[in-house]
Write a protein that holds these residues in place. Structure first.
Motif, PDB file in Angstrom:
ATOM      1  N   ASN A 147       0.816  -1.212   0.000  1.00  0.00           N
ATOM      2  CA  ASN A 147       0.000   0.000   0.000  1.00  0.00           C
ATOM      3  C   ASN A 147       0.849   1.260   0.000  1.00  0.00           C
ATOM      4  N   MET A 148       2.128   1.147   0.426  1.00  0.00           N
ATOM      5  CA  MET A 148       3.039   2.281   0.417  1.00  0.00           C
ATOM      6  C   MET A 148       3.778   2.418  -0.890  1.00  0.00           C
ATOM      7  N   ALA A 149       3.631   1.433  -1.785  1.00  0.00           N
ATOM      8  CA  ALA A 149       4.410   1.420  -3.018  1.00  0.00           C
ATOM      9  C   ALA A 149       3.973   2.538  -3.947  1.00  0.00           C
ATOM     10  N   PRO A 150       4.921   3.154  -4.683  1.00  0.00           N
ATOM     11  CA  PRO A 150       4.554   4.190  -5.643  1.00  0.00           C
ATOM     12  C   PRO A 150       3.821   3.593  -6.830  1.00  0.00           C
ATOM     13  N   PRO A 151       2.901   4.323  -7.452  1.00  0.00           N
ATOM     14  CA  PRO A 151       2.207   3.807  -8.626  1.00  0.00           C
ATOM     15  C   PRO A 151       3.162   3.589  -9.782  1.00  0.00           C
ATOM     16  N   CYS A 202       8.325   8.851  -9.371  1.00  0.00           N
ATOM     17  CA  CYS A 202       8.962   7.630  -8.869  1.00  0.00           C
ATOM     18  C   CYS A 202       9.648   6.883 -10.008  1.00  0.00           C
ATOM     19  N   GLU A 203      10.451   7.628 -10.774  1.00  0.00           N
ATOM     20  CA  GLU A 203      11.090   7.080 -11.960  1.00  0.00           C
ATOM     21  C   GLU A 203      12.580   7.406 -11.918  1.00  0.00           C
ATOM     22  N   ILE A 204      13.398   6.426 -12.260  1.00  0.00           N
ATOM     23  CA  ILE A 204      14.844   6.610 -12.306  1.00  0.00           C
ATOM     24  C   ILE A 204      15.353   6.189 -13.680  1.00  0.00           C
ATOM     25  N   ARG A 205      16.173   7.053 -14.263  1.00  0.00           N
ATOM     26  CA  ARG A 205      16.821   6.740 -15.539  1.00  0.00           C
ATOM     27  C   ARG A 205      18.312   6.555 -15.311  1.00  0.00           C
ATOM     28  N   TYR A 211      13.358   0.171  -6.485  1.00  0.00           N
ATOM     29  CA  TYR A 211      13.283   1.629  -6.575  1.00  0.00           C
ATOM     30  C   TYR A 211      13.703   2.274  -5.261  1.00  0.00           C
ATOM     31  N   ARG A 212      13.178   1.768  -4.150  1.00  0.00           N
ATOM     32  CA  ARG A 212      13.491   2.375  -2.856  1.00  0.00           C
ATOM     33  C   ARG A 212      14.957   2.191  -2.493  1.00  0.00           C
ATOM     34  N   LEU A 213      15.527   1.025  -2.811  1.00  0.00           N
ATOM     35  CA  LEU A 213      16.944   0.802  -2.543  1.00  0.00           C
ATOM     36  C   LEU A 213      17.813   1.768  -3.354  1.00  0.00           C
ATOM     37  N   LEU A 214      17.525   1.875  -4.658  1.00  0.00           N
ATOM     38  CA  LEU A 214      18.323   2.756  -5.504  1.00  0.00           C
ATOM     39  C   LEU A 214      18.128   4.221  -5.123  1.00  0.00           C
ATOM     40  N   TRP A 247      11.854  -1.094   3.242  1.00  0.00           N
ATOM     41  CA  TRP A 247      10.752  -1.960   3.641  1.00  0.00           C
ATOM     42  C   TRP A 247       9.949  -1.311   4.756  1.00  0.00           C
ATOM     43  N   GLU A 248       8.625  -1.376   4.639  1.00  0.00           N
ATOM     44  CA  GLU A 248       7.763  -0.790   5.652  1.00  0.00           C
ATOM     45  C   GLU A 248       7.917  -1.498   6.994  1.00  0.00           C
ATOM     46  N   ASP A 249       8.117  -2.830   6.933  1.00  0.00           N
ATOM     47  CA  ASP A 249       8.282  -3.625   8.151  1.00  0.00           C
ATOM     48  C   ASP A 249       9.528  -4.483   7.984  1.00  0.00           C
TER      49      ASP A 249
END
Length: 243
Positions: free
Chosen positions: A124-128, A159-162, A175-178, A199-201
C-alpha cells in the motif's frame, strides 16, 4: 467499511491449507484455497486478490515458475512463498523472481498472518507504476545534479529513475533501494539501513533480502550499461553508489 481483502492460498496439503484459512479468516481476511497451479491461475483470472500465498512444491507446477506467470499477468501482485526447503539459495531464487517474502515449513500460522499484513502494508506504500516510458512535457524535471555525478536521473514525483538515459523498470523495493543510494552517492549504507528505508516492516523480511534485491538491481543496471557496476559492495559493511 471496506470488504475483507481476498487472499489466494495455493497449497496441495489440506491440513496446512485449513490452518492458513482459519488463521487468515481470524485476522479479517477472506482466504480462498486452491490445491493446484492451474486452479490458482483460473481463480486469478476470475476475481481480484490482494496477495497470493504460494507453495513452491505443487503437484502440477513449480511454485517459482508459477510466480513468473503471475508476475507477467499482475506485476504488482504480492507473493509469499511457502516451502519445505530452507537453503539460502532457494530463498534468494524466490526473491529474485519476484517473491515478496518466504516462509519455511513447519511454520506458525500467526507468523504467516503477520507476514501477510506486513507485505500488504508495504504494498500500500508502493509508488504507482509509471503510465508510460515516454517522457512527457508535464513530467517533473529530473534532478540534474544526480545525472552529472552518477549517470542517474531521478524524477521523485513520478517515482522514476533513468540510467544513462534509459528508464529503469524497477520493482518497488529496487526503486526504494536505488533511491536511498542516490540520496548520498559514495556513502556506505548498511544492510539494516537499506532494509529500514526500503521496507515498511523490515523485521518481517529475510536476512539476505537486501542482497537478493541488490543482485536483481545490478542486472538491470548492467542491461543499460554493461561495462559499469555503479553499486559498490563493502564486505561486512553494506553498499554504496560509486562517484
Amino acid at each position: 467499511m471496506q470488504p475483507p481483502a481476498n487472499i489466494l492460498i495455493v497449497e496441495d496439503e489440506p491440513a496446512i491449507a485449513d490452518t492458513l484459512v482459519y488463521a487468515l479468516r481470524t485476522e479479517g481476511f477472506e482466504p480462498v484455497w486452491r490445491a493446484t497451479g492451474s486452479e490458482a491461475l483460473d481463480e486469478l483470472g476470475s476475481r481480484m486478490f490482494a496477495l497470493v500465498i504460494l507453495d513452491v512444491g505443487l503437484p502440477d507446477a513449480n511454485g517459482f515458475e508459477l510466480c513468473k506467470i503471475i508476475r507477467l499477468r499482475s506485476p504488482r501482485m504480492p507473493v509469499l512463498f511457502l516451502t519445505a526447503r530452507s537453503s539460502e539459495v532457494d530463498r534468494i531464487v524466490g526473491l529474485e523472481i519476484g517473491g515478496d517474502d518466504y516462509v519455511t515449513k513447519p511454520f506458525s500460522p500467526r507468523e504467516v498472518s503477520a507476514r501477510v499484513k506486513a507485505i500488504l502494508r508495504r504494498a500500500n506504500m508502493a509508488p504507482p507504476a509509471p503510465v508510460s516510458s515516454t517522457p512527457s512535457s508535464s513530467a517533473a524535471p529530473f534532478q540534474q545534479a544526480e545525472r552529472r555525478e552518477t549517470g542517474f536521473a531521478h524524477d521523485s514525483e513520478r517515482c522514476e529513475i533513468r540510467y544513462n538515459g534509459a528508464r529503469l523498470d524497477l520493482t518497488r523495493y529496487e526503486y526504494r533501494l536505488l533511491k536511498t543510494l542516490l540520496s548520498r552517492p559514495g556513502r556506505v549504507f548498511s544492510r539494516d539501513e537499506l532494509m529500514t528505508r526500503a521496507w515498511e516492516d523490515p523485521g518481517a523480511s529475510l536476512d539476505r533480502t537486501v542482497d537478493a534485491h541488490i543482485k536483481t538491481l545490478r542486472a538491470k543496471l548492467r542491461a543499460a550499461a554493461p561495462e559499469i557496476d555503479p553499486i559498490q559492495t563493502h564486505r561486512g559493511m553494506g553498499y554504496s553508489l560509486r562517484v
